[in-house]
Write a protein that holds these residues in place. Structure first.
Motif, PDB file in Angstrom:
ATOM      1  N   UNK A 125      19.481 -22.424 -13.586  1.00 21.32           N
ATOM      2  CA  UNK A 125      18.781 -21.336 -14.260  1.00 21.32           C
ATOM      3  C   UNK A 125      19.753 -20.490 -15.088  1.00 21.32           C
ATOM      4  N   UNK A 126      20.961 -20.302 -14.557  1.00 22.57           N
ATOM      5  CA  UNK A 126      21.956 -19.517 -15.281  1.00 22.57           C
ATOM      6  C   UNK A 126      22.303 -20.170 -16.608  1.00 22.57           C
ATOM      7  N   UNK A 136      14.512 -12.209 -19.334  1.00 19.79           N
ATOM      8  CA  UNK A 136      13.716 -11.975 -18.138  1.00 19.79           C
ATOM      9  C   UNK A 136      13.606 -13.273 -17.362  1.00 19.79           C
ATOM     10  N   UNK A 137      13.420 -13.152 -16.069  1.00 22.70           N
ATOM     11  CA  UNK A 137      13.207 -14.343 -15.249  1.00 22.70           C
ATOM     12  C   UNK A 137      11.929 -15.068 -15.632  1.00 22.70           C
ATOM     13  N   UNK A 138      11.017 -14.383 -16.313  1.00 26.18           N
ATOM     14  CA  UNK A 138       9.728 -14.973 -16.691  1.00 26.18           C
ATOM     15  C   UNK A 138       9.756 -15.669 -18.037  1.00 26.18           C
ATOM     16  N   UNK A 139      10.827 -15.496 -18.797  1.00 26.01           N
ATOM     17  CA  UNK A 139      10.908 -16.116 -20.117  1.00 26.01           C
ATOM     18  C   UNK A 139      10.875 -17.635 -19.989  1.00 26.01           C
ATOM     19  N   UNK A 140      10.119 -18.274 -20.880  1.00 21.46           N
ATOM     20  CA  UNK A 140      10.114 -19.732 -20.937  1.00 21.46           C
ATOM     21  C   UNK A 140       9.083 -20.411 -20.057  1.00 21.46           C
ATOM     22  N   UNK A 153       5.209 -21.205 -10.421  1.00 26.37           N
ATOM     23  CA  UNK A 153       6.392 -21.107 -11.287  1.00 26.37           C
ATOM     24  C   UNK A 153       6.949 -19.682 -11.303  1.00 26.37           C
ATOM     25  N   UNK A 154       6.061 -18.693 -11.412  1.00 25.63           N
ATOM     26  CA  UNK A 154       6.508 -17.300 -11.422  1.00 25.63           C
ATOM     27  C   UNK A 154       7.202 -16.956 -10.106  1.00 25.63           C
ATOM     28  N   UNK A 155       6.599 -17.348  -9.000  1.00 25.84           N
ATOM     29  CA  UNK A 155       7.189 -17.053  -7.686  1.00 25.84           C
ATOM     30  C   UNK A 155       8.548 -17.738  -7.535  1.00 25.84           C
ATOM     31  N   UNK A 156       8.639 -18.985  -8.003  1.00 30.19           N
ATOM     32  CA  UNK A 156       9.920 -19.693  -7.927  1.00 30.19           C
ATOM     33  C   UNK A 156      10.986 -18.981  -8.743  1.00 30.19           C
ATOM     34  N   UNK A 157      10.611 -18.496  -9.936  1.00 29.16           N
ATOM     35  CA  UNK A 157      11.577 -17.775 -10.770  1.00 29.16           C
ATOM     36  C   UNK A 157      12.024 -16.489 -10.093  1.00 29.16           C
ATOM     37  N   UNK A 167       7.609 -10.796  -1.466  1.00 31.77           N
ATOM     38  CA  UNK A 167       6.677 -11.918  -1.469  1.00 31.77           C
ATOM     39  C   UNK A 167       6.525 -12.439  -0.048  1.00 31.77           C
ATOM     40  N   UNK A 168       5.344 -12.948   0.309  1.00 28.84           N
ATOM     41  CA  UNK A 168       5.148 -13.488   1.661  1.00 28.84           C
ATOM     42  C   UNK A 168       6.072 -14.678   1.921  1.00 28.84           C
ATOM     43  N   UNK A 169       6.500 -14.814   3.161  1.00 22.96           N
ATOM     44  CA  UNK A 169       7.381 -15.930   3.523  1.00 22.96           C
ATOM     45  C   UNK A 169       6.949 -16.613   4.819  1.00 22.96           C
ATOM     46  N   UNK A 170       5.777 -16.266   5.348  1.00 20.58           N
ATOM     47  CA  UNK A 170       5.339 -16.848   6.615  1.00 20.58           C
ATOM     48  C   UNK A 170       5.251 -18.371   6.501  1.00 20.58           C
ATOM     49  N   UNK A 171       5.708 -19.058   7.534  1.00 21.43           N
ATOM     50  CA  UNK A 171       5.704 -20.518   7.532  1.00 21.43           C
ATOM     51  C   UNK A 171       4.282 -21.065   7.637  1.00 21.43           C
ATOM     52  N   UNK A 172       4.043 -22.189   6.966  1.00 23.07           N
ATOM     53  CA  UNK A 172       2.782 -22.913   7.085  1.00 23.07           C
ATOM     54  C   UNK A 172       2.985 -24.320   6.571  1.00 23.07           C
TER      55      UNK A 172
END
Length: 236
Positions: A125-126, A136-140, A153-157, A167-172
């Motif tokens: 990403x860098x 911004x992390x959202x660019x592209x 994609x947004x959450x991954x960025x 952001x939620x991180x509970x396992x499932x």
């Protein structure tokens, strides 16, 4: 099982050139008219990967490859670029983004130059942030993504760029994810709610939170893309 037919990629490129000259359907296609087919073929590749056989995957990858070659041929006829430019662009990009193997951006080193980055995703990403001048992390992120694909994609960025957004991180499990998404869609439909639209609106709200975290009021003009670029400089 019969032996699969084989061909060099150059044979496909030459065949598409012939069809663009002689087949009325191929000749009238444009980049825009092919978008529907590109989306369909991509979906069929996904289906072949998830539930198909090797024969299905060979066929669907071929159909997707045809789309790439067709787009390149259309551009070549217009004097813009050709398939070798397409291949050259991705080869150059891959070498540039793997400096531990191609330290000068061209030549493969006999052995890796230094250890790989601890966080390969963040390093990747860098490099993209620097190459594309992102702020911004959202660019592209493609506007054409479905609501759910854009959300992922947004959450991954956000996580790769370490933006300060909770952001939620509970396992499932994967099965639970699918079941819960279907259940929410069913509940939404039962109450007259457009689940896709509701997801798009939720993603927009998340994006506003992300941009607010990247550019807090009164703070210096620093952002996660710049942070990544600084990481890249430290990586050397």
């Amino acid at each position: 099982m019969s032996e699969r037919p084989r061909a060099d990629l150059e044979e496909l490129v030459d065949l598409v050139a012939v069809l663009r000259d002689r087949c009325p359907w191929d000749a009238r296609q444009t980049h825009r008219s092919l978008v529907t087919y590109l989306i369909e073929e991509t979906g069929e590749v996904v289906d072949a990967v998830e539930v198909g056989t090797d024969e299905d995957l060979v066929e669907e990858l071929g159909d997707l490859l045809l789309q790439v070659v067709l787009h390149a041929r259309i551009a070549e006829q217009q004097g813009r670029f050709d398939i070798r430019d397409v291949a050259g662009g991705i080869v150059t990009k891959l070498r540039r983004r793997h400096p531990q193997f191609f330290p000068d951006g061209t030549t493969l080193a006999p052995t890796p130059v230094g250890p790989p980055p601890d966080d390969l995703d963040r390093s990747w990403e860098a490099r993209k942030a620097v190459e594309k001048g992102r702020h911004s992390s959202l660019d592209g992120i493609a506007e054409s993504l479905s609501a759910l694909a854009r959300a992922v994609k947004v959450i991954a960025r956000v996580r790769k760029h370490r933006v300060a957004v909770d952001l939620p991180t509970e396992a499932l499990t994967a099965e639970q994810v699918g079941d819960q998404i279907l259940a929410l869609a069913a509940r939404a439909q039962a109450h007259g709610i457009d689940a896709d639209q509701a997801t798009r609106e939720a993603v927009r709200r998340l994006e506003e939170r992300v941009r607010g975290a990247e550019h807090p009021a009164g703070a210096p003009a620093q952002n996660s893309a710049q942070d990544l670029a600084e990481d890249l400089r430290r990586l050397g």
